[in-house]
Scaffold this motif. Structure first.
Motif, PDB file in Angstrom:
ATOM      1  N   UNK A  35      -8.782   0.123   1.803  1.00  0.00           N
ATOM      2  CA  UNK A  35      -8.050  -0.568   0.733  1.00  0.00           C
ATOM      3  C   UNK A  35      -6.604  -0.110   0.667  1.00  0.00           C
ATOM      4  N   UNK A  36      -6.393   1.201   0.760  1.00  0.00           N
ATOM      5  CA  UNK A  36      -5.027   1.748   0.726  1.00  0.00           C
ATOM      6  C   UNK A  36      -4.210   1.205   1.896  1.00  0.00           C
ATOM      7  N   UNK A  37      -4.797   1.216   3.100  1.00  0.00           N
ATOM      8  CA  UNK A  37      -4.081   0.726   4.284  1.00  0.00           C
ATOM      9  C   UNK A  37      -3.739  -0.753   4.160  1.00  0.00           C
ATOM     10  N   UNK A  38      -4.665  -1.521   3.624  1.00  0.00           N
ATOM     11  CA  UNK A  38      -4.406  -2.959   3.469  1.00  0.00           C
ATOM     12  C   UNK A  38      -3.317  -3.224   2.441  1.00  0.00           C
ATOM     13  N   UNK A  39      -3.313  -2.447   1.361  1.00  0.00           N
ATOM     14  CA  UNK A  39      -2.268  -2.611   0.348  1.00  0.00           C
ATOM     15  C   UNK A  39      -0.898  -2.279   0.927  1.00  0.00           C
ATOM     16  N   UNK A  40      -0.838  -1.174   1.688  1.00  0.00           N
ATOM     17  CA  UNK A  40       0.432  -0.782   2.322  1.00  0.00           C
ATOM     18  C   UNK A  40       0.884  -1.855   3.309  1.00  0.00           C
ATOM     19  N   UNK A  41      -0.061  -2.341   4.127  1.00  0.00           N
ATOM     20  CA  UNK A  41       0.273  -3.383   5.104  1.00  0.00           C
ATOM     21  C   UNK A  41       0.741  -4.654   4.412  1.00  0.00           C
ATOM     22  N   UNK A  42       0.082  -5.007   3.303  1.00  0.00           N
ATOM     23  CA  UNK A  42       0.455  -6.216   2.568  1.00  0.00           C
ATOM     24  C   UNK A  42       1.858  -6.082   1.962  1.00  0.00           C
ATOM     25  N   UNK A  43       2.174  -4.880   1.454  1.00  0.00           N
ATOM     26  CA  UNK A  43       3.506  -4.648   0.905  1.00  0.00           C
ATOM     27  C   UNK A  43       4.578  -4.744   1.984  1.00  0.00           C
ATOM     28  N   UNK A  95      -5.216 -13.976   1.968  1.00  0.00           N
ATOM     29  CA  UNK A  95      -6.522 -14.551   2.310  1.00  0.00           C
ATOM     30  C   UNK A  95      -7.041 -13.976   3.619  1.00  0.00           C
ATOM     31  N   UNK A  96      -6.152 -13.846   4.595  1.00  0.00           N
ATOM     32  CA  UNK A  96      -6.554 -13.264   5.887  1.00  0.00           C
ATOM     33  C   UNK A  96      -7.000 -11.819   5.698  1.00  0.00           C
ATOM     34  N   UNK A  97      -6.239 -11.048   4.906  1.00  0.00           N
ATOM     35  CA  UNK A  97      -6.614  -9.651   4.660  1.00  0.00           C
ATOM     36  C   UNK A  97      -7.946  -9.563   3.934  1.00  0.00           C
ATOM     37  N   UNK A  98      -8.169 -10.460   2.974  1.00  0.00           N
ATOM     38  CA  UNK A  98      -9.423 -10.434   2.232  1.00  0.00           C
ATOM     39  C   UNK A  98     -10.612 -10.716   3.139  1.00  0.00           C
ATOM     40  N   UNK A  99     -10.481 -11.724   3.999  1.00  0.00           N
ATOM     41  CA  UNK A  99     -11.560 -12.047   4.942  1.00  0.00           C
ATOM     42  C   UNK A  99     -11.788 -10.892   5.904  1.00  0.00           C
ATOM     43  N   UNK A 100     -10.690 -10.308   6.391  1.00  0.00           N
ATOM     44  CA  UNK A 100     -10.806  -9.171   7.300  1.00  0.00           C
ATOM     45  C   UNK A 100     -11.484  -7.991   6.625  1.00  0.00           C
ATOM     46  N   UNK A 101     -11.147  -7.737   5.361  1.00  0.00           N
ATOM     47  CA  UNK A 101     -11.774  -6.637   4.633  1.00  0.00           C
ATOM     48  C   UNK A 101     -13.263  -6.861   4.430  1.00  0.00           C
TER      49      UNK A 101
END
Length: 203
Positions: A63-71, A18-24
């Motif tokens: 998007x790629x950076x957020x996916x990597x960070x989320x993983x 949720x935090x990543x989505x809001x940040x994005x």
């Protein structure tokens, strides 16, 4: 306990996502403004095609950076939850074994100092209970030996009138077996009437 760790991990991942989505969303809204401002300030000519191309590249990289960070965060969170919950699970299992009377059970949990202290406390309790159990067994054996070697017949009767302890001299004197006496009510043993009346009076 495993279901609790899964729930904790899932809750953490929902909050993080949720935090990543809001940040994005925030970055997506602000980037076009900063991009236009950058082009205008540096007198860089651009058209809508160039602007959309740069904007789409930005969103792709973001998007790629957020996916990597989320993983990476999910991996770290999983290890953290496992390192916190599994030791507690081990200690809980040990406590359950102690409650069942298995005083040989020991906890082998590792982790933060508070977990180690809890593990040490559980193990100290287990050792104390084991020593108490050994002492009780020794005392019971001594009492049993004392009762069996008494010169007089002995019978112990509980409040409900059931036989709890009896020695061999009593069994021999009244020609009874241990199975016929142990746990039975004294009125069913066929004792002389004067003894039954005496026991009944005492009880």
């Amino acid at each position: 306990m495993k279901s609790f760790s899964n729930q904790l991990f899932l809750f953490f991942m929902i909050i993080t996502s949720s935090i990543f989505a809001v940040l994005g969303i925030i970055l997506g809204q602000l980037f076009p403004f900063f991009l236009k401002n950058y082009f205008d300030r540096n007198n860089i000519p651009y058209d809508d095609k160039t602007f959309h191309h740069v904007n789409s590249q930005y969103f792709f990289v973001l998007t790629i950076l957020m996916i990597i960070a989320l993983l990476l965060i999910s991996l770290g969170a999983y290890r953290l939850v496992r390192n916190m919950i599994e030791p507690l699970d081990n200690i809980t299992r040990t406590a359950k074994e102690l409650s069942k009377g298995n005083y040989r059970a020991r906890a082998y949990a590792m982790g933060p100092s508070i977990i180690v202290q809890l593990r040490s406390s559980i193990n100290n309790l287990a050792r104390t209970l084991q020593e108490i159990e050994k002492t009780r067994e020794v005392e019971e054996e001594r009492l049993k030996t004392l009762i069996e070697n008494m010169g007089s017949a002995l019978i112990m009767i509980g409040r409900e009138g059931n036989v709890s302890i009896v020695n061999g001299r009593f069994l021999q004197g009244f020609e009874l077996t241990l199975d016929e006496v142990r746990g039975k009510n004294f009125n069913t043993l066929g004792l002389p009437k004067n003894i039954e009346n005496f026991i009944d009076h005492v009880v």
